[in-house]
Design a protein around this motif. Structure first.
Motif, mmCIF file in Angstrom:
data_model
loop_
_atom_site.group_PDB
_atom_site.id
_atom_site.type_symbol
_atom_site.label_atom_id
_atom_site.label_comp_id
_atom_site.label_asym_id
_atom_site.label_seq_id
_atom_site.Cartn_x
_atom_site.Cartn_y
_atom_site.Cartn_z
ATOM 1 N N ARG A 1 0.579 -1.161 0.014
ATOM 2 C CA ARG A 1 -0.151 0.189 0.053
ATOM 3 C C ARG A 1 0.919 1.330 0.365
ATOM 4 N NH1 ARG A 1 -4.921 2.624 0.406
ATOM 5 N NH2 ARG A 1 -5.239 3.878 2.382
ATOM 6 N N LYS B 1 1.171 4.216 -3.400
ATOM 7 C CA LYS B 1 0.756 5.403 -3.169
ATOM 8 C C LYS B 1 1.375 6.521 -4.313
ATOM 9 C CE LYS B 1 -0.924 5.411 1.759
ATOM 10 N NZ LYS B 1 -0.319 5.656 2.910
ATOM 11 N N HIS C 1 -0.273 8.464 -7.385
ATOM 12 C CA HIS C 1 -0.558 9.502 -7.146
ATOM 13 C C HIS C 1 0.382 10.583 -6.846
ATOM 14 C CE1 HIS C 1 -5.093 7.858 -7.606
ATOM 15 N NE2 HIS C 1 -4.272 6.135 -6.542
ATOM 16 N N SER D 1 3.449 10.464 -5.325
ATOM 17 C CA SER D 1 4.633 9.929 -3.967
ATOM 18 C C SER D 1 5.981 9.653 -4.606
ATOM 19 C CB SER D 1 4.075 8.671 -3.397
ATOM 20 O OG SER D 1 5.486 8.042 -2.754
ATOM 21 N N GLU E 1 -5.734 -1.613 -2.529
ATOM 22 C CA GLU E 1 -5.116 -1.500 -3.809
ATOM 23 C C GLU E 1 -4.705 -2.734 -4.973
ATOM 24 O OE1 GLU E 1 -4.351 0.655 -1.456
ATOM 25 O OE2 GLU E 1 -4.019 -1.095 -0.153
ATOM 26 N N ASP F 1 -3.604 11.268 0.400
ATOM 27 C CA ASP F 1 -3.690 10.431 0.395
ATOM 28 C C ASP F 1 -5.356 9.683 -0.109
ATOM 29 O OD1 ASP F 1 -1.531 9.654 -0.401
ATOM 30 O OD2 ASP F 1 -1.048 8.549 2.136
ATOM 31 N N THR G 1 -7.104 9.101 -3.737
ATOM 32 C CA THR G 1 -7.863 7.793 -3.941
ATOM 33 C C THR G 1 -9.691 7.614 -3.607
ATOM 34 O OG1 THR G 1 -7.056 7.283 -1.643
ATOM 35 C CG2 THR G 1 -5.697 6.820 -3.228
ATOM 36 N N ASP H 1 -2.602 3.323 7.935
ATOM 37 C CA ASP H 1 -1.517 3.924 7.771
ATOM 38 C C ASP H 1 -0.866 5.311 8.830
ATOM 39 O OD1 ASP H 1 -2.146 3.550 5.506
ATOM 40 O OD2 ASP H 1 -3.409 4.959 4.155
#
Length: 481
Positions: A170, A174, A177, A179, A219, A438, A442, A460
């Motif tokens: 996970r 990321k 998007h 990271s 994911e 995040d 999503t 997280d």
């Protein structure tokens, strides 16, 4: 499966091209990934996360960081051994030197990453998080209904069986998007030991890839796309393990079965005499299988340890002898892992091999004894049990506060005066902006799935904490300091 796809350097998100001048001094894409990993905050936080002994004050005892470095080193060496072996089983489809270099580099990176998703307080922390959701999904309510009634079977299973392996994936996904940890798909695929969703886990299965969950529902789609790209998605067997995953798993087993035992010995949890007695009594000669070479008869190892310590049984001599013996044992385990990988290479590449790399060798007995010694001498000692119970109090407290705080974080789903309380807003303010972003990246517009994503924001945040930060935050929020 074929190496041209298995060693894919494709990224999750596009990146600007490098200056042409950089091509004058080329390094492979995986070495560049390595630099990103060691510079990342998620990797650095491993320096204050438990390997076996929570919140230990000794500089000698391993943390998740030092353990990950050791796994990375062993994994890379296994990768080199595969391409340079001189046996009749040497894979003929690994081109030298390009593929061989890439294989070693992928394993180097995957070894660093394999524990990236582990929460504070070691594997016990995973259990605490999962147990909290098992106990609370029926009691915590959202819009008057228990959380469980809002979630799908897979979402519930994800939360109730929280898994550090899936959390590591996970973290890496990321990158889709924006990271900065935008790694090659070959590395991400290698990292997934268990390419199985939470509803398909079968701990008793003969197929090792089904023993744990490897990805969350959030994911799954992206992971399936990665599997297609690297060639581990098959029409009949679903997603199979990346071949290098077997070497990564072996490196992890070798590292913790030897290094953790060294730490336990250093802490005085057992003497060398106690270990030799345990090893001798645990060795089951009935499980010995005849091999072509005598080196697989590992019962001779303990005799070697007795010789190495000599007649002078001082603590210093015992420590030196045990450390030397563990080093030799580690080398034999690496040798046997590569022997097994080579022998089973066709099955591994076909995605039909179901065991680990010690299965079918007599050193499977060695691994079992080393792991058993940790259970006997370390895991149930009062010191570890007290610290684990302390970790449970801390994590339960944080989940008790942060889960309710995120329920109404998304104003799009708040009606009839529903909104975070003043206390919830203060708790949400503690979260890093990255976690909130995040979620925004999503969210799907489907209320139940977005509620699930908000719950993942909490896991997280908590799983990303170091041991010390989790303890400090607990003390601050509970008014202890």
């Amino acid at each position: 499966m074929e190496w041209a796809k298995l060693l894919s350097t494709e990224k999750l998100s596009s990146e600007p091209p490098e200056p042409d001048s950089f091509k004058e001094y080329p390094i492979n894409a995986f070495e560049k990934d390595y630099s990103r990993i060691v510079s990342s905050a998620a990797f650095r936080r491993l320096q204050d996360k438990t390997q076996v002994f929570p919140l230990d004050k000794s500089d000698f005892i391993r943390t998740r960081l030092t353990h990950s470095i050791e796994v990375s080193t062993i994994a890379r060496q296994l990768g080199i051994m595969i391409s340079k072996n001189t046996t009749q089983y040497k894979p003929t489809d690994i081109a030298v030197p390009e593929d061989a270099e890439a294989i070693a580099s992928v394993l180097l990176c995957a070894g660093l990453l394999h524990d990236l998703g582990n929460p504070p307080f070691g594997h016990f922390g995973e259990t605490v998080i999962g147990d909290w959701f098992k106990e609370n999904l029926d009691h915590v309510k959202y819009k008057g209904q228990p959380l469980r009634s809002w979630l799908s079977e897979q979402m519930i299973a994800d939360l109730e069986n929280f898994e550090g392996n899936a959390q590591a994936l996970r973290i890496l996904l990321k990158a889709k998007h924006g990271s900065s940890l935008n790694l090659s798909k070959a590395i991400i695929s290698t990292l997934v030991k268990y390419p199985t969703d939470s509803c398909s886990v079968d701990k008793d299965s003969a197929d090792i890839r089904k023993h744990k969950l490897g990805f969350f529902a959030a994911e799954q789609e992206t992971f399936e796309q990665i599997s297609e790209a690297v060639g581990t998605a098959t029409p009949n067997k679903g997603i199979v393990r990346h071949p290098l995953t077997y070497l990564l798993e072996a490196a992890d087993d070798i590292a913790y079965s030897t290094a953790d035992l060294e730490d336990a010995f250093k802490k005085g949890l057992f003497t060398l005499d106690q270990f030799i007695e345990y090893y001798t009594n645990s060795y089951d000669h009935s499980k010995i299988v005849s091999h072509r070479s005598p080196e697989y008869f590992s019962d001779e190892q303990i005799q070697e340890l007795s010789k190495q310590r000599g007649a002078d049984h001082t603590p210093e001599n015992d420590s030196a002898a045990f450390k030397k013996w563990l080093t030799q044992t580690r080398q034999w385990l690496m040798y046997v892992a590569i022997y097994r990988f080579s022998c089973k290479y066709k099955e591994i590449m076909a995605g039909t091999y179901c065991g680990d790399l010690f299965e079918g060798t007599n050193h499977a007995i060695t691994i079992d004894i080393l792991k058993g010694a940790m259970r006997k001498f370390a895991f149930d000692t009062p010191g570890i049990l007290k610290l684990e119970l302390s970790g449970q109090v801390i994590l339960d407290f944080l989940l008790d506060h942060f889960v309710p705080a995120v329920l109404y974080y998304d104003s799009a789903y708040c009606t009839d005066g529903q909104a975070p309380s003043k206390a919830d807003k203060k708790l949400l303010a503690i979260f890093s902006g990255n976690y909130k972003q995040d979620y925004q990246n999503t969210r799907t517009g489907t209320e139940s799935f977005d509620l699930y994503l908000r719950l993942l924001v909490v896991t997280d945040y908590i799983s990303g904490m170091t041991d010390s930060y989790a303890r400090t935050l607990y003390r601050e929020l509970s008014g202890i300091e």
